[in-house]
Structures are given as C-alpha cells and as structure tokens.
Design a protein around this motif. Sequence first.
Motif, PDB file in Angstrom:
ATOM      1  N   VAL A 131       0.870  -1.182   0.000  1.00  0.00           N
ATOM      2  CA  VAL A 131       0.000   0.000   0.000  1.00  0.00           C
ATOM      3  C   VAL A 131       0.902   1.225   0.000  1.00  0.00           C
ATOM      4  O   VAL A 131       1.747   1.376   0.886  1.00  0.00           O
ATOM      5  CB  VAL A 131      -0.944   0.041   1.221  1.00  0.00           C
ATOM      6  N   VAL A 132       0.737   2.069  -1.019  1.00  0.00           N
ATOM      7  CA  VAL A 132       1.451   3.333  -1.060  1.00  0.00           C
ATOM      8  C   VAL A 132       0.472   4.399  -0.583  1.00  0.00           C
ATOM      9  O   VAL A 132      -0.530   4.670  -1.235  1.00  0.00           O
ATOM     10  CB  VAL A 132       1.980   3.649  -2.471  1.00  0.00           C
ATOM     11  N   ALA A 133       0.761   4.960   0.589  1.00  0.00           N
ATOM     12  CA  ALA A 133      -0.093   5.968   1.210  1.00  0.00           C
ATOM     13  C   ALA A 133       0.506   7.342   0.931  1.00  0.00           C
ATOM     14  O   ALA A 133       1.628   7.622   1.343  1.00  0.00           O
ATOM     15  CB  ALA A 133      -0.198   5.718   2.710  1.00  0.00           C
ATOM     16  N   VAL A 134      -0.244   8.183   0.217  1.00  0.00           N
ATOM     17  CA  VAL A 134       0.260   9.492  -0.181  1.00  0.00           C
ATOM     18  C   VAL A 134      -0.493  10.579   0.576  1.00  0.00           C
ATOM     19  O   VAL A 134      -1.717  10.691   0.452  1.00  0.00           O
ATOM     20  CB  VAL A 134       0.094   9.698  -1.705  1.00  0.00           C
ATOM     21  N   ASP A 135       0.239  11.355   1.359  1.00  0.00           N
ATOM     22  CA  ASP A 135      -0.359  12.475   2.077  1.00  0.00           C
ATOM     23  C   ASP A 135       0.774  13.232   2.775  1.00  0.00           C
ATOM     24  O   ASP A 135       1.648  12.598   3.375  1.00  0.00           O
ATOM     25  CB  ASP A 135      -1.364  11.994   3.127  1.00  0.00           C
ATOM     26  N   PRO A 136       0.746  14.573   2.713  1.00  0.00           N
ATOM     27  CA  PRO A 136       1.753  15.315   3.457  1.00  0.00           C
ATOM     28  C   PRO A 136       1.533  15.242   4.969  1.00  0.00           C
ATOM     29  O   PRO A 136       2.416  15.556   5.746  1.00  0.00           O
ATOM     30  CB  PRO A 136       1.608  16.755   2.946  1.00  0.00           C
ATOM     31  N   GLY A 137       0.357  14.795   5.375  1.00  0.00           N
ATOM     32  CA  GLY A 137       0.037  14.673   6.796  1.00  0.00           C
ATOM     33  C   GLY A 137       0.516  13.359   7.379  1.00  0.00           C
ATOM     34  O   GLY A 137       1.139  12.534   6.720  1.00  0.00           O
ATOM     35  N   VAL A 138       0.184  13.147   8.639  1.00  0.00           N
ATOM     36  CA  VAL A 138       0.595  11.959   9.382  1.00  0.00           C
ATOM     37  C   VAL A 138      -0.282  10.769   8.997  1.00  0.00           C
ATOM     38  O   VAL A 138      -1.500  10.884   8.893  1.00  0.00           O
ATOM     39  CB  VAL A 138       0.470  12.217  10.899  1.00  0.00           C
ATOM     40  N   VAL A 139       0.345   9.627   8.773  1.00  0.00           N
ATOM     41  CA  VAL A 139      -0.371   8.368   8.562  1.00  0.00           C
ATOM     42  C   VAL A 139      -0.109   7.514   9.793  1.00  0.00           C
ATOM     43  O   VAL A 139       1.017   7.077  10.031  1.00  0.00           O
ATOM     44  CB  VAL A 139       0.072   7.658   7.260  1.00  0.00           C
ATOM     45  N   LEU A 140      -1.146   7.318  10.584  1.00  0.00           N
ATOM     46  CA  LEU A 140      -1.009   6.610  11.862  1.00  0.00           C
ATOM     47  C   LEU A 140      -0.876   5.103  11.692  1.00  0.00           C
ATOM     48  O   LEU A 140      -0.272   4.437  12.532  1.00  0.00           O
ATOM     49  CB  LEU A 140      -2.216   6.917  12.755  1.00  0.00           C
ATOM     50  N   TYR A 141      -1.439   4.552  10.620  1.00  0.00           N
ATOM     51  CA  TYR A 141      -1.378   3.107  10.405  1.00  0.00           C
ATOM     52  C   TYR A 141       0.021   2.726   9.945  1.00  0.00           C
ATOM     53  O   TYR A 141       0.592   3.346   9.047  1.00  0.00           O
ATOM     54  CB  TYR A 141      -2.418   2.690   9.369  1.00  0.00           C
ATOM     55  N   LYS A 142       0.574   1.710  10.551  1.00  0.00           N
ATOM     56  CA  LYS A 142       1.905   1.211  10.189  1.00  0.00           C
ATOM     57  C   LYS A 142       1.807  -0.270   9.887  1.00  0.00           C
ATOM     58  O   LYS A 142       1.154  -1.020  10.597  1.00  0.00           O
ATOM     59  CB  LYS A 142       2.913   1.422  11.334  1.00  0.00           C
ATOM     60  N   ALA A 143       2.432  -0.682   8.798  1.00  0.00           N
ATOM     61  CA  ALA A 143       2.463  -2.103   8.420  1.00  0.00           C
ATOM     62  C   ALA A 143       3.699  -2.344   7.565  1.00  0.00           C
ATOM     63  O   ALA A 143       4.259  -1.411   6.977  1.00  0.00           O
ATOM     64  CB  ALA A 143       1.201  -2.482   7.649  1.00  0.00           C
ATOM     65  N   ALA A 144       4.107  -3.596   7.480  1.00  0.00           N
ATOM     66  CA  ALA A 144       5.310  -3.953   6.731  1.00  0.00           C
ATOM     67  C   ALA A 144       5.215  -3.537   5.265  1.00  0.00           C
ATOM     68  O   ALA A 144       6.183  -3.074   4.686  1.00  0.00           O
ATOM     69  CB  ALA A 144       5.563  -5.454   6.848  1.00  0.00           C
ATOM     70  N   GLY A 145       4.066  -3.694   4.656  1.00  0.00           N
ATOM     71  CA  GLY A 145       3.917  -3.396   3.234  1.00  0.00           C
ATOM     72  C   GLY A 145       3.463  -1.978   2.935  1.00  0.00           C
ATOM     73  O   GLY A 145       3.127  -1.655   1.806  1.00  0.00           O
ATOM     74  N   LEU A 146       3.461  -1.104   3.938  1.00  0.00           N
ATOM     75  CA  LEU A 146       3.001   0.269   3.747  1.00  0.00           C
ATOM     76  C   LEU A 146       4.178   1.197   3.488  1.00  0.00           C
ATOM     77  O   LEU A 146       5.163   1.186   4.229  1.00  0.00           O
ATOM     78  CB  LEU A 146       2.246   0.773   4.979  1.00  0.00           C
ATOM     79  N   LYS A 147       4.060   1.979   2.432  1.00  0.00           N
ATOM     80  CA  LYS A 147       5.066   3.000   2.134  1.00  0.00           C
ATOM     81  C   LYS A 147       4.349   4.343   2.145  1.00  0.00           C
ATOM     82  O   LYS A 147       3.405   4.548   1.381  1.00  0.00           O
ATOM     83  CB  LYS A 147       5.696   2.752   0.761  1.00  0.00           C
ATOM     84  N   HIS A 148       4.778   5.243   3.034  1.00  0.00           N
ATOM     85  CA  HIS A 148       4.150   6.563   3.151  1.00  0.00           C
ATOM     86  C   HIS A 148       4.989   7.582   2.394  1.00  0.00           C
ATOM     87  O   HIS A 148       6.147   7.822   2.735  1.00  0.00           O
ATOM     88  CB  HIS A 148       4.032   6.949   4.628  1.00  0.00           C
ATOM     89  N   LEU A 149       4.403   8.186   1.362  1.00  0.00           N
ATOM     90  CA  LEU A 149       5.044   9.283   0.650  1.00  0.00           C
ATOM     91  C   LEU A 149       4.465  10.574   1.213  1.00  0.00           C
ATOM     92  O   LEU A 149       3.295  10.880   0.998  1.00  0.00           O
ATOM     93  CB  LEU A 149       4.775   9.191  -0.860  1.00  0.00           C
ATOM     94  N   GLU A 150       5.270  11.306   1.960  1.00  0.00           N
ATOM     95  CA  GLU A 150       4.812  12.529   2.625  1.00  0.00           C
ATOM     96  C   GLU A 150       4.858  13.695   1.646  1.00  0.00           C
ATOM     97  O   GLU A 150       5.759  14.532   1.695  1.00  0.00           O
ATOM     98  CB  GLU A 150       5.670  12.808   3.858  1.00  0.00           C
ATOM     99  N   MET A 151       3.872  13.735   0.767  1.00  0.00           N
ATOM    100  CA  MET A 151       3.788  14.763  -0.271  1.00  0.00           C
ATOM    101  C   MET A 151       2.386  14.774  -0.847  1.00  0.00           C
ATOM    102  O   MET A 151       1.588  13.892  -0.548  1.00  0.00           O
ATOM    103  CB  MET A 151       4.811  14.482  -1.376  1.00  0.00           C
ATOM    104  N   VAL A 152       2.097  15.781  -1.668  1.00  0.00           N
ATOM    105  CA  VAL A 152       0.788  15.851  -2.323  1.00  0.00           C
ATOM    106  C   VAL A 152       0.744  14.844  -3.479  1.00  0.00           C
ATOM    107  O   VAL A 152       1.790  14.388  -3.959  1.00  0.00           O
ATOM    108  CB  VAL A 152       0.469  17.282  -2.826  1.00  0.00           C
ATOM    109  N   GLY A 153      -0.456  14.507  -3.907  1.00  0.00           N
ATOM    110  CA  GLY A 153      -0.648  13.490  -4.936  1.00  0.00           C
ATOM    111  C   GLY A 153       0.087  13.750  -6.241  1.00  0.00           C
ATOM    112  O   GLY A 153       0.683  12.842  -6.820  1.00  0.00           O
ATOM    113  N   GLN A 154       0.062  14.994  -6.732  1.00  0.00           N
ATOM    114  CA  GLN A 154       0.720  15.310  -7.997  1.00  0.00           C
ATOM    115  C   GLN A 154       2.217  15.011  -7.937  1.00  0.00           C
ATOM    116  O   GLN A 154       2.792  14.451  -8.873  1.00  0.00           O
ATOM    117  CB  GLN A 154       0.510  16.788  -8.382  1.00  0.00           C
ATOM    118  N   LYS A 155       2.847  15.379  -6.832  1.00  0.00           N
ATOM    119  CA  LYS A 155       4.281  15.121  -6.681  1.00  0.00           C
ATOM    120  C   LYS A 155       4.536  13.620  -6.526  1.00  0.00           C
ATOM    121  O   LYS A 155       5.531  13.095  -7.027  1.00  0.00           O
ATOM    122  CB  LYS A 155       4.832  15.890  -5.487  1.00  0.00           C
TER     123      LYS A 155
END
Length: 155
Positions: A110-134
């Motif tokens: 799961v690629v989670a895209v948001d400049p805000g905080v993503v509280l859910y954490k999992a082995a397959g989760l990648k958080h891109l701390e940016m807006v969708g276009q970027k």
Amino acid sequence: LDPTVGADWVLSVVFADGCLMASVHARADVFIGDLRLLHRCRDAVCRAQFKLEEVFRRAHWVTSTSDRALDTGAHSEGLISAKSLAALDIGASPGGWSKFMSETVGCSTVVAVDPGVVLYKAAGLKHLEMVGQKAIATLLQQDPTPTFDYYVSDA
C-alpha cells in the motif's frame, strides 16, 4: 434486525439543546449499521475506513472483513487475481483507508500518499509525505509503468 426493511422512506429525528430536527431520506440512501459491531471502532485508525468498507460491501467485492475473503464472482471474472495486490491511497491521512486495503482487502503493498501523518503502520506500507501530484511524478521516476490493483482517494 433492520427496522426499515420494506420501508421506502426513513425519518430521522434528533432532539438536542431544546431544538427538534427531522429529515426524511429514501431508504436506498440510508445505511443502517449494526450497533453490535461498534466495538470495531476501538481498533480503527479513523471512522473513514468504514466508508470504504461499505463501498466494498455494497459492490460485493469483500464478502468477509474478518478473513479477507474476496467475492468469488469478481475473482472468477478476473477482476481480482490471486497475485500480490497493490493499492495507491491518495489523501491517506490518518491511514484508515490504507489499513482497510492492507488488512481487509489483503494488499501486500500500500502506497499511502499524504503530506500529513499516517497513523497506520504495516510492513507493506510505504508513506510518501507529499501531495498526490508530486507522488505520481516520484512513482513514475522509480518505475515508468507502476502497477496498482486499487486506487483509492479521499483527497
């Protein structure tokens, strides 16, 4: 037990602070939840994941949220394959939809895209701390043909 079975219209009435409010909705537009399942809210990142759960349930894409079973009709038509599933979640904060895609749908990535905080954490989760276009540009730099089985957005 749904008291609206067979009803065409649902009347909702709320009395608060001396004010009486009422609204009428077509039965098809109203979701009546099972209060016995309220305990699930304690494990939820946020209530928004229940919106996505309802979409999947109404579309018959998920038959059981407890065992990640996917609808056999969709599977047999080739809409959902047995391979590792990947999801792109744009507007992911605080992470409820990412959690649903990972734990209920069974996405191993799961690629989670948001400049805000993503509280859910999992082995397959990648958080891109940016807006969708970027994030789209970043993903295309990493792989010119990225493949996702699901795209969800609450942005």
